[in-house]
Design a protein around this motif. Structure first.
Motif, PDB file in Angstrom:
ATOM      1  N   THR A   1       0.828  -1.205   0.000  1.00  0.00           N
ATOM      2  CA  THR A   1       0.000   0.000   0.000  1.00  0.00           C
ATOM      3  C   THR A   1       0.861   1.255   0.000  1.00  0.00           C
ATOM      4  OG1 THR A   1      -0.116  -0.098   2.418  1.00  0.00           O
ATOM      5  CG2 THR A   1      -1.892  -1.132   1.190  1.00  0.00           C
TER       6      THR A   1
ATOM      7  N   ARG B   1      -6.406   3.205  -7.674  1.00  0.00           N
ATOM      8  CA  ARG B   1      -6.550   2.440  -6.441  1.00  0.00           C
ATOM      9  C   ARG B   1      -7.535   3.156  -5.497  1.00  0.00           C
ATOM     10  NH1 ARG B   1      -2.450  -0.430  -2.673  1.00  0.00           N
ATOM     11  NH2 ARG B   1      -0.783   0.297  -4.033  1.00  0.00           N
ATOM     12  N   ARG B   2      -8.358   2.350  -4.820  1.00  0.00           N
ATOM     13  CA  ARG B   2      -9.298   2.885  -3.830  1.00  0.00           C
ATOM     14  C   ARG B   2      -9.408   1.891  -2.676  1.00  0.00           C
ATOM     15  NH1 ARG B   2     -15.179   4.363  -5.934  1.00  0.00           N
ATOM     16  NH2 ARG B   2     -13.980   6.004  -7.022  1.00  0.00           N
ATOM     17  N   ASN B   3      -9.546   2.421  -1.466  1.00  0.00           N
ATOM     18  CA  ASN B   3      -9.682   1.578  -0.267  1.00  0.00           C
ATOM     19  C   ASN B   3      -8.542   0.569  -0.149  1.00  0.00           C
ATOM     20  OD1 ASN B   3     -12.134   2.887   0.227  1.00  0.00           O
ATOM     21  ND2 ASN B   3     -13.288   1.363  -0.941  1.00  0.00           N
TER      22      ASN B   3
ATOM     23  N   ASP C   1      -8.851  -2.062  -3.635  1.00  0.00           N
ATOM     24  CA  ASP C   1      -9.807  -2.078  -4.738  1.00  0.00           C
ATOM     25  C   ASP C   1      -9.253  -1.284  -5.917  1.00  0.00           C
ATOM     26  OD1 ASP C   1     -11.558  -3.518  -3.167  1.00  0.00           O
ATOM     27  OD2 ASP C   1     -12.629  -1.737  -2.463  1.00  0.00           O
TER      28      ASP C   1
ATOM     29  N   LYS D   1      -4.326  -8.458  -1.241  1.00  0.00           N
ATOM     30  CA  LYS D   1      -4.273  -7.866   0.093  1.00  0.00           C
ATOM     31  C   LYS D   1      -2.950  -8.248   0.747  1.00  0.00           C
ATOM     32  CE  LYS D   1      -9.257  -7.657   0.745  1.00  0.00           C
ATOM     33  NZ  LYS D   1     -10.414  -7.999   1.608  1.00  0.00           N
TER      34      LYS D   1
ATOM     35  N   GLY E   1      -8.804  -7.512  -3.444  1.00  0.00           N
ATOM     36  CA  GLY E   1      -9.865  -6.518  -3.435  1.00  0.00           C
ATOM     37  C   GLY E   1     -10.765  -6.705  -4.636  1.00  0.00           C
TER      38      GLY E   1
END
Length: 368
Positions: A208, A244-246, A249, A300, A321
């Motif tokens: 991340t 990219r989100r959250n 996702d 993840k 995701g």
């Protein structure tokens, strides 16, 4: 109040006109003798005040009671506002609250955590933590002809941003980071030279943004200092297709016209790992509509300890995701009069059919 007021100055064995620094010193002197967590093998070093010939009105009490009183006394006298209220209104005003020129002072209540007061004063669980640390972990020293003898202090850390593509995040990768740093090139530590140094950065799948990779003491080398750390901070490189989100996702945006929004359509999405997904839309695409394809986002990333990381090194990552597909409506830029007429007729016919369907549904419900 229903009980005699406690003299907090007498508890700490100090006069009423002392400074805050003297209050702290008095508390420290008593706390090192009364703290119930002190090391038993050093108890002989802490002679009770009574044996020093310095009797106070607390001396007949048990040490646990004395310990509670000195912490409560310091909690009040060590706070300038509480001390001012206590000096003027006594313990009764402190516990019952008083009306001040700038507002009401609410009743004071001691929190009861004696060790919280103790650690606030000593900045540690032990008043001798700094001394013990210096013995068990002595500071690094330098000794050179040019600079003499002294204690090495650590240089500031160097932080760098490393931009990762979503493809690299999807599969994981290894980055060889080349840095230039000062190095000592002779035994006498008198000559420095800039040299290239390579650091190996292992990017786990699903890493991340904001993940920090620290290479301890890999910074510039100087005779009188400890090298600082080199820290790489992961950041997402903008992608032409996905966002990219959250954390895990992926968002994909697809342009459609009004005919597709009404009647449905089929399209294909090329994934980050070179696959092609067939997406079938049979619903009416209303504003805000999203199509979610499960488990087609980013893996993840799992924070594993060394043992579990070795055990699961060859295992396939099963947690992913989602792929979130959002739609943009493309409206015609220009309509001729004939096109407007056909559109108007279409919507009139459309509304007529819609009303007929609503009437049939209403009749069916009445029949049941």
């Amino acid at each position: 109040m229903n009980r005699p007021e406690l003299d907090y100055y007498a508890v700490l064995d100090i006069p009423r006109n002392v400074t805050k620094e003297q209050i702290t010193l008095a508390y420290r002197r008593m706390a090192v003798r009364l703290c119930p967590h002190r090391d038993k093998k050093y108890e002989l070093d802490f002679v009770p005040l009574a044996q020093e010939g310095r009797l106070t009105h607390l001396s007949p009490m048990a040490e646990t009671k004395q310990w509670a009183y000195i912490n409560m006394a310091y909690d009040v006298l060590g706070n300038e506002l509480y001390r001012a209220i206590y000096d003027r209104y006594g313990e009764a005003g402190l516990f019952e609250g008083v009306m001040l020129p700038n507002g009401y002072f609410p009743p004071y209540q001691y929190h009861g955590d004696h060790m919280e007061v103790y650690e606030r004063v000593f900045s540690s669980y032990s008043p001798y933590a700094n001394v013990i640390d210096a013995i068990t972990n002595p500071p690094s020293l330098y000794a050179t002809r040019e600079h003499g003898v002294g204690v090495r202090h650590k240089d500031a850390n160097t932080e760098r941003i490393i931009h990762l593509s979503l493809e690299e995040v999807r599969t994981g990768c290894v980055k060889l980071m080349h840095v230039w740093r000062q190095e000592i090139v002779d035994a006498r530590e008198s000559r420095l030279e800039k040299r290239k140094h390579t650091l190996k950065l292992i990017i786990q799948p699903g890493t991340t943004a904001g993940t920090r990779y620290c290479f301890k003491e890999e910074g510039d080398r100087y005779p009188t200092t400890i090298p600082g750390d080199i820290i790489f901070i992961a950041a997402d490189r903008p992608h032409p297709t996905f966002e990219r989100r959250n954390m895990h996702d992926l968002v994909y945006r697809y342009d459609i016209n009004l005919a597709q929004a009404y009647t449905g359509f089929i399209f294909y999405v090329n994934t980050l790992d070179k696959r092609q997904l067939k997406i079938v839309i049979s619903d009416v695409v209303t504003p805000g509509y999203q199509k979610i394809v499960p488990l087609e986002g980013l893996p993840k990333c799992r924070n594993l300890d060394a043992v579990n990381a070795i055990k699961q090194a060859n295992k396939r990552i099963e947690e992913f995701g989602d792929l979130i597909i959002e739609f943009n409506y493309i409206f015609p830029r220009y309509l001729t009069p004939q096109m407007k007429k056909l559109t108007r007729e279409f919507y009139q016919e459309f509304r007529k059919l819609e009303m007929e369907l609503e009437e049939e549904e209403r009749m069916q419900m009445q029949g049941t």
